[in-house]
Scaffold this motif. Structure first.
Motif, PDB file in Angstrom:
ATOM      1  N   UNK A  66       0.856  -1.178   0.000  1.00 36.84           N
ATOM      2  CA  UNK A  66       0.000   0.000   0.000  1.00 36.84           C
ATOM      3  C   UNK A  66       0.892   1.228   0.000  1.00 36.84           C
ATOM      4  N   UNK A  67       0.354   2.346  -0.429  1.00 37.57           N
ATOM      5  CA  UNK A  67       1.160   3.564  -0.499  1.00 37.57           C
ATOM      6  C   UNK A  67       1.496   4.042   0.906  1.00 37.57           C
ATOM      7  N   UNK A  68       2.789   4.203   1.172  1.00 37.39           N
ATOM      8  CA  UNK A  68       3.203   4.567   2.517  1.00 37.39           C
ATOM      9  C   UNK A  68       4.255   5.650   2.582  1.00 37.39           C
ATOM     10  N   UNK A  69       4.656   6.213   1.443  1.00 37.76           N
ATOM     11  CA  UNK A  69       5.655   7.267   1.455  1.00 37.76           C
ATOM     12  C   UNK A  69       7.071   6.729   1.302  1.00 37.76           C
ATOM     13  N   UNK A  70       8.010   7.662   1.131  1.00 39.61           N
ATOM     14  CA  UNK A  70       9.387   7.283   0.824  1.00 39.61           C
ATOM     15  C   UNK A  70      10.058   6.527   1.962  1.00 39.61           C
ATOM     16  N   UNK A  71       9.782   6.931   3.194  1.00 37.65           N
ATOM     17  CA  UNK A  71      10.426   6.259   4.326  1.00 37.65           C
ATOM     18  C   UNK A  71      10.027   4.800   4.427  1.00 37.65           C
ATOM     19  N   UNK A  72       8.741   4.537   4.303  1.00 33.84           N
ATOM     20  CA  UNK A  72       8.265   3.150   4.349  1.00 33.84           C
ATOM     21  C   UNK A  72       8.808   2.363   3.160  1.00 33.84           C
ATOM     22  N   UNK A  73       8.853   2.981   1.988  1.00 33.09           N
ATOM     23  CA  UNK A  73       9.388   2.297   0.803  1.00 33.09           C
ATOM     24  C   UNK A  73      10.854   1.931   1.012  1.00 33.09           C
ATOM     25  N   UNK A  74      11.629   2.834   1.592  1.00 37.11           N
ATOM     26  CA  UNK A  74      13.034   2.534   1.870  1.00 37.11           C
ATOM     27  C   UNK A  74      13.159   1.376   2.857  1.00 37.11           C
ATOM     28  N   UNK A  75      12.347   1.391   3.892  1.00 39.29           N
ATOM     29  CA  UNK A  75      12.431   0.320   4.884  1.00 39.29           C
ATOM     30  C   UNK A  75      12.088  -1.038   4.299  1.00 39.29           C
ATOM     31  N   UNK A  76      11.099  -1.092   3.411  1.00 35.82           N
ATOM     32  CA  UNK A  76      10.753  -2.355   2.767  1.00 35.82           C
ATOM     33  C   UNK A  76      11.945  -2.884   1.964  1.00 35.82           C
ATOM     34  N   UNK A  77      12.691  -1.975   1.345  1.00 36.23           N
ATOM     35  CA  UNK A  77      13.881  -2.383   0.600  1.00 36.23           C
ATOM     36  C   UNK A  77      14.995  -2.823   1.546  1.00 36.23           C
ATOM     37  N   UNK A  78      15.213  -2.073   2.619  1.00 35.75           N
ATOM     38  CA  UNK A  78      16.263  -2.433   3.581  1.00 35.75           C
ATOM     39  C   UNK A  78      16.004  -3.815   4.172  1.00 35.75           C
ATOM     40  N   UNK A  79      14.749  -4.122   4.416  1.00 40.27           N
ATOM     41  CA  UNK A  79      14.409  -5.430   5.004  1.00 40.27           C
ATOM     42  C   UNK A  79      14.755  -6.585   4.071  1.00 40.27           C
ATOM     43  N   UNK A  80      14.883  -6.311   2.774  1.00 37.98           N
ATOM     44  CA  UNK A  80      15.246  -7.367   1.814  1.00 37.98           C
ATOM     45  C   UNK A  80      16.750  -7.440   1.561  1.00 37.98           C
ATOM     46  N   UNK A  81      17.505  -6.506   2.128  1.00 29.48           N
ATOM     47  CA  UNK A  81      18.921  -6.372   1.789  1.00 29.48           C
ATOM     48  C   UNK A  81      19.750  -7.558   2.267  1.00 29.48           C
ATOM     49  N   UNK A  82      20.734  -7.940   1.439  1.00 25.83           N
ATOM     50  CA  UNK A  82      21.678  -9.002   1.772  1.00 25.83           C
ATOM     51  C   UNK A  82      23.100  -8.477   1.878  1.00 25.83           C
ATOM     52  N   UNK A  83      23.293  -7.199   1.590  1.00 22.77           N
ATOM     53  CA  UNK A  83      24.636  -6.665   1.421  1.00 22.77           C
ATOM     54  C   UNK A  83      25.394  -6.394   2.700  1.00 22.77           C
ATOM     55  N   UNK A  84      26.703  -6.216   2.540  1.00 24.40           N
ATOM     56  CA  UNK A  84      27.570  -5.782   3.634  1.00 24.40           C
ATOM     57  C   UNK A  84      27.362  -4.304   3.923  1.00 24.40           C
ATOM     58  N   UNK A  85      27.055  -3.548   2.883  1.00 22.86           N
ATOM     59  CA  UNK A  85      26.804  -2.121   3.012  1.00 22.86           C
ATOM     60  C   UNK A  85      25.401  -1.801   2.503  1.00 22.86           C
ATOM     61  N   UNK A  86      24.769  -0.798   3.129  1.00 26.37           N
ATOM     62  CA  UNK A  86      23.489  -0.261   2.668  1.00 26.37           C
ATOM     63  C   UNK A  86      23.750   1.154   2.165  1.00 26.37           C
ATOM     64  N   UNK A  87      23.365   1.418   0.918  1.00 26.96           N
ATOM     65  CA  UNK A  87      23.539   2.737   0.323  1.00 26.96           C
ATOM     66  C   UNK A  87      22.189   3.216  -0.213  1.00 26.96           C
ATOM     67  N   UNK A  88      22.073   4.524  -0.407  1.00 22.46           N
ATOM     68  CA  UNK A  88      20.786   5.120  -0.731  1.00 22.46           C
ATOM     69  C   UNK A  88      20.883   5.998  -1.982  1.00 22.46           C
ATOM     70  N   UNK A  89      19.870   5.876  -2.831  1.00 22.48           N
ATOM     71  CA  UNK A  89      19.773   6.739  -4.009  1.00 22.48           C
ATOM     72  C   UNK A  89      18.302   6.922  -4.346  1.00 22.48           C
ATOM     73  N   UNK A  90      17.878   8.177  -4.542  1.00 23.00           N
ATOM     74  CA  UNK A  90      16.509   8.430  -4.956  1.00 23.00           C
ATOM     75  C   UNK A  90      16.396   8.304  -6.468  1.00 23.00           C
TER      76      UNK A  90
END
Length: 257
Positions: A66-90
């Motif tokens: 559901x639509x939740x804004x940029x912060x929620x969208x970022x968190x959904x992506x972070x929760x799937x991350x497998x990497x050693x580093x987390x980086x951000x790009x809009x």
């Protein structure tokens, strides 16, 4: 080679999304995954992402439930991350080709779990790619070292340049706030004892208004900054007022670049 998880929120960004995605896929450090959360776009952004995913298995798009804004969208992506580093790009900004490689080297050399870099600004209508970007002199310079106290006065970290080490800091999500979630995340990391190191080399490109323009969007952040200082960080009214003055000065200064 360390795996880098790139977090990208998307909402109706079809016009600029292609250049943003390609700027990730053309990094000289190729061991990465691009975790994109589409926040229920209506302009074909998700179709474009699926086409990228068919061409490159590193592109991993998902649609938000559901639509939740940029912060929620970022968190959904972070929760799937497998990497050693987390980086951000809009989805309207770009990385220059050596950004990831240079920043990983910088983080490792300085044992810095949270790093950021200087970055260029480009006009909103810029249509070029990261691989042919010509330095334009519009640079927001990274401070060499930032601690929690300094960050309370001003947000020194451009979100499009930020990267944190999951092996040191663990998986850190953004607080559930409507805006300024990125700033709140940097503050929470530093409040726990980790300072940030800035790489002076400009390695990303931020899509902005013309130099000298202080947009209404920037002005609207005043209220969100105040809520961040008072409710999230628990600052007193005098402390929050001082921090808000610093944030206002920063917006004015950066708008002139």
């Amino acid at each position: 080679m360390p795996l880098v998880s790139v977090v990208m929120p998307v909402y109706n960004s079809a016009a600029t999304l292609g250049a943003a995605v390609r700027s990730v896929l053309t990094q000289t450090h190729s061991d990465l995954e691009l975790l994109v959360t589409d926040d229920r776009s209506s302009d074909g952004s998700m179709d474009l992402l699926m086409e990228f995913a068919r061409q490159d298995k590193r592109v991993l798009p998902e649609s938000a439930p559901e639509q939740g804004g940029a912060g929620r969208a970022r968190n959904l992506a972070i929760e799937r991350a497998r990497g050693d580093y987390i980086a951000f790009l809009d989805s309207d900004d770009m990385w220059l080709p050596e950004k990831t490689e240079r920043q990983i080297e910088f983080a490792a050399a300085g044992c810095a779990p949270l790093t950021f870099t200087s970055y260029f600004k480009m006009d909103a209508g810029h249509e070029g790619e990261s691989t042919d970007f010509i330095p334009n002199g519009r640079v927001v310079h990274a401070r060499e070292h930032v601690d929690y106290r300094a960050m309370l006065v001003r947000d020194h970290i451009g979100a499009l340049t930020a990267m944190y080490d999951r092996n040191v800091l663990g998986t850190r999500l953004m607080p559930e706030m409507r805006k300024r979630q990125d700033y709140a995340l940097w503050l929470s990391i530093m409040r726990d004892g980790a300072d940030a190191r800035g790489l002076p080399e400009p390695l990303a490109v931020y899509r902005a208004h013309q130099a000298g323009s202080l947009s209404s969007n920037k002005l609207s952040l005043v209220r969100y900054n105040w809520e961040l200082y008072r409710e999230h960080e628990g600052l007193s009214v005098p402390q929050a007022t001082r921090a808000l003055a610093g944030a206002a000065w920063q917006s004015l200064h950066n708008s002139r670049i």
